[in-house]
Design a protein around this motif. Structure first.
Motif, PDB file in Angstrom:
ATOM      1  N   GLN A 196       0.804  -1.219   0.000  1.00 43.37           N
ATOM      2  CA  GLN A 196       0.000   0.000   0.000  1.00 43.37           C
ATOM      3  C   GLN A 196       0.843   1.277   0.000  1.00 43.37           C
ATOM      4  O   GLN A 196       0.333   2.366   0.229  1.00 43.37           O
ATOM      5  N   GLY A 197       2.144   1.122  -0.219  1.00 38.40           N
ATOM      6  CA  GLY A 197       3.020   2.287  -0.250  1.00 38.40           C
ATOM      7  C   GLY A 197       3.471   2.763   1.117  1.00 38.40           C
ATOM      8  O   GLY A 197       4.097   3.825   1.229  1.00 38.40           O
ATOM      9  N   VAL A 198       3.185   1.992   2.161  1.00 39.28           N
ATOM     10  CA  VAL A 198       3.531   2.420   3.520  1.00 39.28           C
ATOM     11  C   VAL A 198       5.040   2.442   3.717  1.00 39.28           C
ATOM     12  O   VAL A 198       5.609   3.425   4.210  1.00 39.28           O
ATOM     13  N   ALA A 199       5.707   1.351   3.351  1.00 38.51           N
ATOM     14  CA  ALA A 199       7.154   1.282   3.532  1.00 38.51           C
ATOM     15  C   ALA A 199       7.860   2.368   2.726  1.00 38.51           C
ATOM     16  O   ALA A 199       8.814   2.993   3.187  1.00 38.51           O
ATOM     17  N   ARG A 200       7.371   2.607   1.526  1.00 37.25           N
ATOM     18  CA  ARG A 200       7.984   3.642   0.670  1.00 37.25           C
ATOM     19  C   ARG A 200       7.864   5.023   1.325  1.00 37.25           C
ATOM     20  O   ARG A 200       8.830   5.788   1.360  1.00 37.25           O
ATOM     21  N   ALA A 201       6.677   5.331   1.851  1.00 42.68           N
ATOM     22  CA  ALA A 201       6.474   6.634   2.489  1.00 42.68           C
ATOM     23  C   ALA A 201       7.343   6.782   3.735  1.00 42.68           C
ATOM     24  O   ALA A 201       7.947   7.834   3.970  1.00 42.68           O
ATOM     25  N   ALA A 202       7.431   5.715   4.529  1.00 43.00           N
ATOM     26  CA  ALA A 202       8.235   5.774   5.748  1.00 43.00           C
ATOM     27  C   ALA A 202       9.721   5.905   5.422  1.00 43.00           C
ATOM     28  O   ALA A 202      10.442   6.711   6.035  1.00 43.00           O
ATOM     29  N   ILE A 250      11.292  -0.638  -3.591  1.00 45.34           N
ATOM     30  CA  ILE A 250      11.032   0.471  -2.672  1.00 45.34           C
ATOM     31  C   ILE A 250      12.299   1.301  -2.479  1.00 45.34           C
ATOM     32  O   ILE A 250      12.281   2.531  -2.562  1.00 45.34           O
ATOM     33  N   ALA A 251      13.419   0.617  -2.210  1.00 43.12           N
ATOM     34  CA  ALA A 251      14.682   1.332  -2.001  1.00 43.12           C
ATOM     35  C   ALA A 251      15.053   2.147  -3.240  1.00 43.12           C
ATOM     36  O   ALA A 251      15.444   3.315  -3.136  1.00 43.12           O
ATOM     37  N   GLU A 252      14.903   1.551  -4.415  1.00 44.69           N
ATOM     38  CA  GLU A 252      15.269   2.250  -5.647  1.00 44.69           C
ATOM     39  C   GLU A 252      14.324   3.423  -5.919  1.00 44.69           C
ATOM     40  O   GLU A 252      14.755   4.478  -6.401  1.00 44.69           O
ATOM     41  N   ASP A 253      13.041   3.257  -5.591  1.00 43.63           N
ATOM     42  CA  ASP A 253      12.089   4.357  -5.786  1.00 43.63           C
ATOM     43  C   ASP A 253      12.455   5.576  -4.938  1.00 43.63           C
ATOM     44  O   ASP A 253      12.221   6.722  -5.336  1.00 43.63           O
ATOM     45  N   VAL A 254      13.027   5.332  -3.763  1.00 42.41           N
ATOM     46  CA  VAL A 254      13.392   6.426  -2.858  1.00 42.41           C
ATOM     47  C   VAL A 254      14.734   7.042  -3.253  1.00 42.41           C
ATOM     48  O   VAL A 254      15.090   8.118  -2.787  1.00 42.41           O
ATOM     49  N   ARG A 265      10.725  13.683  -0.961  1.00 43.62           N
ATOM     50  CA  ARG A 265      11.380  12.946   0.101  1.00 43.62           C
ATOM     51  C   ARG A 265      11.425  13.731   1.403  1.00 43.62           C
ATOM     52  O   ARG A 265      11.860  13.229   2.428  1.00 43.62           O
ATOM     53  N   ALA A 266      11.002  14.955   1.407  1.00 41.78           N
ATOM     54  CA  ALA A 266      11.118  15.764   2.618  1.00 41.78           C
ATOM     55  C   ALA A 266      10.198  15.258   3.706  1.00 41.78           C
ATOM     56  O   ALA A 266       9.136  14.732   3.449  1.00 41.78           O
ATOM     57  N   ALA A 267      10.636  15.419   4.956  1.00 44.32           N
ATOM     58  CA  ALA A 267       9.836  15.016   6.117  1.00 44.32           C
ATOM     59  C   ALA A 267       9.325  16.256   6.816  1.00 44.32           C
ATOM     60  O   ALA A 267       9.937  17.312   6.777  1.00 44.32           O
ATOM     61  N   THR A 268       8.199  16.100   7.477  1.00 44.28           N
ATOM     62  CA  THR A 268       7.647  17.168   8.281  1.00 44.28           C
ATOM     63  C   THR A 268       7.679  16.758   9.733  1.00 44.28           C
ATOM     64  O   THR A 268       6.999  15.813  10.120  1.00 44.28           O
ATOM     65  N   ALA A 269       8.504  17.387  10.539  1.00 44.57           N
ATOM     66  CA  ALA A 269       8.610  17.033  11.944  1.00 44.57           C
ATOM     67  C   ALA A 269       7.533  17.766  12.721  1.00 44.57           C
ATOM     68  O   ALA A 269       7.236  18.926  12.455  1.00 44.57           O
TER      69      ALA A 269
END
Length: 235
Positions: A153-159, A190-194, A230-234
């Motif tokens: 479901q794209g969870v691992a990719r998003a994380a 997943i790794a390559e997509d990121v 790829r940016a994160a929001t803390a």
């Protein structure tokens, strides 16, 4: 799944494991076990694990004792206990010890362990960790796993995208790496997509159950350029 960093265990080991995901095509990633070179004889600083959004549907946060149902679910997986310290035989005591180990890893500066939580119902569905054993050499490693219902479901990719961006840009890590078994094509994608690049095959790299297994190593440098979104929001 990318095989997770095990690191030193702060007590009797009650969980096990090679990688965070199980099931052929689950995602698990493992961090490097190399020892850092000589440095000042000073203990690492305690770390504060932040909460971060991982896209619109998931949040990464510190582990809580309320996450015991996730530990129970992961312990029933045929693969997760082989590559992580998730207990292969569940008990509340073993699960509580697992959660305390995650707290201990942050408190001792070993790394940042996150639970992956679905926003709409606050249900934890997996874990991801950023491990800092090799930080004196400018390297850190990542490991992650999901329970079966959350896969695909794209969870691992998003994380992974969230923690990767945070580590490279906010923490200033020069090189990130993760390890995936060659059969695990889903985790490799997943790794390559990121933005991670496969660098080679490490033969007999990791003990998985009663076998030594090969691992493909993937890496991303902070000079490789950003992957999309790829940016994160803390928080």
């Amino acid at each position: 799944m990318a095989a997770p960093e095990r690191g030193p265990e702060p007590g009797p080991r009650t969980d096990t494991g090679p990688g965070p995901d199980t099931g052929r095509g689950s995602g698990t990633g493992r961090g490097s076990d190399a020892e850092p070179g000589p440095g000042p004889d000073v203990g690492p600083e305690p770390l504060t694990v932040p909460s971060m959004s991982a896209g619109p549907d998931f949040v990464l946060r510190p582990w809580e004792m309320s996450d015991l149902p996730l530990v129970r679910e992961a312990s029933l997986d045929p693969y997760i206990p082989l590559i992580t310290t998730i207990p292969s035989r569940y008990s509340d005591a073993a699960a509580e010890a697992f959660v305390r180990r995650q707290w201990e890893r942050a408190a001792t500066g070993a790394g940042y362990p996150f639970a992956i939580v679905r926003s709409r119902d606050r249900r934890p569905v997996g874990a991801i960790g950023l491990w800092l054993r090799d930080l004196p050499e400018g390297r850190a490693s990542l490991g992650y796993w999901l329970t079966a219902p959350a896969r695909g479901q794209g969870v691992a990719r998003a994380a992974l995208r969230t923690v990767t961006g945070w580590a490279l840009h906010d923490l200033g890590v020069h090189r990130l790496q993760l390890f995936v078994e060659p059969w695990n094509t889903a985790s490799a994608r997943i790794a390559e997509d990121v933005g991670f690049r496969r660098e080679g095959l490490l033969r007999g790299w990791q003990q998985v159950g009663d076998q030594r297994r090969d691992m493909a190593v993937y890496a991303l440098l902070n000079t490789d350029g950003p992957a999309d979104d790829r940016a994160a929001t803390a928080n």
